[in-house]
Write an enzyme that holds these catalytic residues in place. Sequence first.
Site, PDB file in Angstrom:
ATOM      1  N   ARG A 168       0.814  -1.219   0.000  1.00  0.00           N
ATOM      2  CA  ARG A 168       0.000   0.000   0.000  1.00  0.00           C
ATOM      3  C   ARG A 168       0.851   1.275   0.000  1.00  0.00           C
ATOM      4  NH1 ARG A 168      -2.106  -1.667   4.979  1.00  0.00           N
ATOM      5  NH2 ARG A 168      -0.891  -3.517   4.553  1.00  0.00           N
ATOM      6  N   ARG A 172       4.544   8.479  -5.701  1.00  0.00           N
ATOM      7  CA  ARG A 172       3.869   9.498  -6.507  1.00  0.00           C
ATOM      8  C   ARG A 172       4.852  10.277  -7.373  1.00  0.00           C
ATOM      9  NH1 ARG A 172       1.218  11.361  -0.959  1.00  0.00           N
ATOM     10  NH2 ARG A 172      -0.233   9.637  -0.728  1.00  0.00           N
ATOM     11  N   ARG A 245       4.125  -8.014  16.894  1.00  0.00           N
ATOM     12  CA  ARG A 245       5.291  -7.140  17.064  1.00  0.00           C
ATOM     13  C   ARG A 245       4.896  -6.058  18.050  1.00  0.00           C
ATOM     14  NH1 ARG A 245      10.314  -8.017  16.590  1.00  0.00           N
ATOM     15  NH2 ARG A 245      10.967  -6.031  15.691  1.00  0.00           N
ATOM     16  N   ARG A 276      11.321   5.596  14.511  1.00  0.00           N
ATOM     17  CA  ARG A 276      10.890   6.973  14.262  1.00  0.00           C
ATOM     18  C   ARG A 276      10.921   7.792  15.538  1.00  0.00           C
ATOM     19  NH1 ARG A 276       4.474   6.144  12.630  1.00  0.00           N
ATOM     20  NH2 ARG A 276       3.963   4.819  14.378  1.00  0.00           N
ATOM     21  N   GLU A 296      10.526   5.445  19.045  1.00  0.00           N
ATOM     22  CA  GLU A 296       9.871   4.133  18.977  1.00  0.00           C
ATOM     23  C   GLU A 296      10.892   3.055  18.624  1.00  0.00           C
ATOM     24  OE1 GLU A 296       6.467   4.013  16.400  1.00  0.00           O
ATOM     25  OE2 GLU A 296       5.488   5.637  17.475  1.00  0.00           O
ATOM     26  N   TYR A 341      -4.922  -5.937  12.086  1.00  0.00           N
ATOM     27  CA  TYR A 341      -4.610  -4.516  12.215  1.00  0.00           C
ATOM     28  C   TYR A 341      -5.777  -3.715  11.652  1.00  0.00           C
ATOM     29  CZ  TYR A 341      -2.697   0.049  12.184  1.00  0.00           C
ATOM     30  OH  TYR A 341      -2.530   1.387  12.436  1.00  0.00           O
ATOM     31  N   ASP A 343      -7.439   0.306  11.394  1.00  0.00           N
ATOM     32  CA  ASP A 343      -7.362   1.734  11.690  1.00  0.00           C
ATOM     33  C   ASP A 343      -8.605   2.139  12.479  1.00  0.00           C
ATOM     34  OD1 ASP A 343      -4.908   2.689  10.697  1.00  0.00           O
ATOM     35  OD2 ASP A 343      -5.648   2.591   8.641  1.00  0.00           O
TER      36      ASP A 343
HETATM   37  P1  FAD Z   1      -7.526  -1.174  21.909  1.00  0.00           P
HETATM   38  O1  FAD Z   1      -7.372   0.284  21.690  1.00  0.00           O
HETATM   39  O2  FAD Z   1      -6.294  -1.980  22.069  1.00  0.00           O
HETATM   40  O3  FAD Z   1      -8.467  -1.401  23.168  1.00  0.00           O
HETATM   41  C1  FAD Z   1      -8.573  -2.641  23.840  1.00  0.00           C
HETATM   42  C2  FAD Z   1      -8.672  -2.347  25.323  1.00  0.00           C
HETATM   43  O4  FAD Z   1      -8.993  -3.546  26.020  1.00  0.00           O
HETATM   44  C3  FAD Z   1      -7.355  -1.831  25.911  1.00  0.00           C
HETATM   45  O5  FAD Z   1      -7.585  -0.618  26.586  1.00  0.00           O
HETATM   46  C4  FAD Z   1      -6.922  -2.942  26.857  1.00  0.00           C
HETATM   47  O6  FAD Z   1      -6.225  -2.464  27.992  1.00  0.00           O
HETATM   48  C5  FAD Z   1      -8.281  -3.545  27.245  1.00  0.00           C
HETATM   49  N1  FAD Z   1      -8.165  -4.940  27.710  1.00  0.00           N
HETATM   50  C6  FAD Z   1      -7.551  -5.971  27.081  1.00  0.00           C
HETATM   51  N2  FAD Z   1      -7.632  -7.091  27.824  1.00  0.00           N
HETATM   52  C7  FAD Z   1      -8.327  -6.774  28.940  1.00  0.00           C
HETATM   53  C8  FAD Z   1      -8.710  -7.495  30.118  1.00  0.00           C
HETATM   54  N3  FAD Z   1      -8.372  -8.790  30.278  1.00  0.00           N
HETATM   55  N4  FAD Z   1      -9.410  -6.862  31.070  1.00  0.00           N
HETATM   56  C9  FAD Z   1      -9.735  -5.540  30.949  1.00  0.00           C
HETATM   57  N5  FAD Z   1      -9.376  -4.798  29.868  1.00  0.00           N
HETATM   58  C10 FAD Z   1      -8.681  -5.405  28.875  1.00  0.00           C
HETATM   59  N6  FAD Z   1      -5.237   3.992  13.571  1.00  0.00           N
HETATM   60  C11 FAD Z   1      -5.522   5.034  12.774  1.00  0.00           C
HETATM   61  O7  FAD Z   1      -6.656   5.156  12.290  1.00  0.00           O
HETATM   62  N7  FAD Z   1      -4.584   5.990  12.511  1.00  0.00           N
HETATM   63  C12 FAD Z   1      -3.306   5.938  13.016  1.00  0.00           C
HETATM   64  O8  FAD Z   1      -2.487   6.811  12.742  1.00  0.00           O
HETATM   65  C13 FAD Z   1      -2.977   4.830  13.847  1.00  0.00           C
HETATM   66  N8  FAD Z   1      -1.747   4.722  14.362  1.00  0.00           N
HETATM   67  C14 FAD Z   1      -1.440   3.648  15.144  1.00  0.00           C
HETATM   68  C15 FAD Z   1      -0.139   3.563  15.665  1.00  0.00           C
HETATM   69  C16 FAD Z   1       0.224   2.484  16.442  1.00  0.00           C
HETATM   70  C17 FAD Z   1       1.616   2.398  16.985  1.00  0.00           C
HETATM   71  C18 FAD Z   1      -0.734   1.475  16.726  1.00  0.00           C
HETATM   72  C19 FAD Z   1      -0.355   0.284  17.555  1.00  0.00           C
HETATM   73  C20 FAD Z   1      -2.024   1.568  16.237  1.00  0.00           C
HETATM   74  C21 FAD Z   1      -2.393   2.655  15.436  1.00  0.00           C
HETATM   75  N9  FAD Z   1      -3.687   2.788  14.931  1.00  0.00           N
HETATM   76  C22 FAD Z   1      -3.996   3.857  14.121  1.00  0.00           C
HETATM   77  C23 FAD Z   1      -4.744   1.770  15.186  1.00  0.00           C
HETATM   78  C24 FAD Z   1      -5.623   2.107  16.412  1.00  0.00           C
HETATM   79  O9  FAD Z   1      -4.808   2.182  17.567  1.00  0.00           O
HETATM   80  C25 FAD Z   1      -6.673   1.003  16.559  1.00  0.00           C
HETATM   81  O10 FAD Z   1      -7.509   0.970  15.441  1.00  0.00           O
HETATM   82  C26 FAD Z   1      -7.589   1.140  17.783  1.00  0.00           C
HETATM   83  O11 FAD Z   1      -6.901   1.546  18.923  1.00  0.00           O
HETATM   84  C27 FAD Z   1      -8.252  -0.194  18.054  1.00  0.00           C
HETATM   85  O12 FAD Z   1      -9.188  -0.088  19.092  1.00  0.00           O
HETATM   86  P2  FAD Z   1      -9.636  -1.395  19.890  1.00  0.00           P
HETATM   87  O13 FAD Z   1     -10.729  -0.983  20.787  1.00  0.00           O
HETATM   88  O14 FAD Z   1      -9.862  -2.511  18.959  1.00  0.00           O
HETATM   89  O15 FAD Z   1      -8.331  -1.839  20.702  1.00  0.00           O
END
Ligand code: FAD
Length: 363
Positions: A168, A172, A245, A276, A296, A341, A343
């Site tokens: 992806r 450009r 990772r 970065r 990072e 993964y 967003d």
């Molecule tokens: P999470 O945010 O991981 O939430 C899950 C929650 O469950 C956590 O708070 C965790 O503590 C909790 N949990 C897990 N197990 C338990 C348990 N046993 N008991 C109680 N609580 C628990 N997306 C974008 O759109 N743009 C970006 O620029 C972007 N950059 C990123 C950069 C990085 C480095 C990373 C890692 C991700 C990035 N993302 C980005 C993706 C984005 O972070 C995710 O889409 C989003 O956070 C996912 O939400 P979620 O609720 O699925 O998971």
Amino acid sequence: MYDYLIIGSGLFGSVCARELTNMGYKCLIIEKRSHIGGNCYTENIDGINVHKYGPHIFHTSNQNIWKYVTSLVDFNHFRYNPKVNYKGTMYSFPINLLTLHQVYGVTTPQDALQKLEDVKLHIESPQNLEEWALSQIGPELYEIFIKGYTTKQWGRSPKELPASIIKRLPIRTTYDDNYYFDKYQGIPVGGYTKIFEKLLTGIDIQLNVDYFSNKEYFDDIANKIIYTGPIDQFYDYKFGKLEYRSLIFEQQKLEVPDYQGVAGVNYTDVDVPYTRIVEHKHFEFGKQPTTIITKEYPSSVGEPYYPVNDLVNNERYKKYKFLMDNETKFIFGGRLAEYKYYDMHQIIGSALKTVNIIKGGKE
Ligand code: FAD
């Protein structure tokens, strides 16, 4: 007794909690971390909203998702234009006409296209990431932008990685250096945590509570359970651990108003241990007298961030998925339960879809 227990206060859990509460259901969220927001969490330090789990840029082309988030908080006009530092030389990124000028001296789109044609290696059917990249951009661009960065990020040679990881990556022949193609982009004014404060208004929430510390008790306090944690842990790793990772974030406060002039600089040389440096104030055009940066460092141990969706892990996930599909009390969602993964806009879309299915069941 609650109608829904929601495990995890990330974007998936929080959107579900808000929508279900709006529908009249009584919800409880438990969160094992000391804060709401999952990986989107931002902490205000000296007036700067620090993206504690890596830089988060909101981007979507879906008007409904954009309407949804902008109805919660205001967004600014931030665009992500990261730069690359390779052995001390700065490059425009993602690869665009300015980058091609910096590397080859070309000044027009036609010359750039011709140059790319000249430098590409002709590889019949590329078998891995390295071969694919060489067949697209040739050895020099591959060395500067892909090789070291990818080796660090994934902890293995690009020869051992599938091309799909970077397919992806935009290349450009215009001067457009916007990382994303999406129509709607920005950063919530005041940080991401504000979105979660808005979503969770009036909803019961317990922080620092791990579901697995008292699973039997929690399973009994609600009629239905939405689980957003790691799926292998939910099933006690019975089919093995799913590989991720991770990243180690090293945060520093610096007594200068501006450290690097931009939100993100990628360090692509394999000899630099981090991938970065993020300077958080630039997400909101901050004018504070000091600054906060985060380096990072990729790692194979630590918090699960990037699923390693190779054949072995995907096959393992399929076994868990079979069990998930046969649960009646549990609903699974989010990046950890789906081992994918996602967003942010995709997570919101998938949470709204989940709630819609529930809604269909209620009416
Ligand atoms: P999470 O945010 O991981 O939430 C899950 C929650 O469950 C956590 O708070 C965790 O503590 C909790 N949990 C897990 N197990 C338990 C348990 N046993 N008991 C109680 N609580 C628990 N997306 C974008 O759109 N743009 C970006 O620029 C972007 N950059 C990123 C950069 C990085 C480095 C990373 C890692 C991700 C990035 N993302 C980005 C993706 C984005 O972070 C995710 O889409 C989003 O956070 C996912 O939400 P979620 O609720 O699925 O998971």
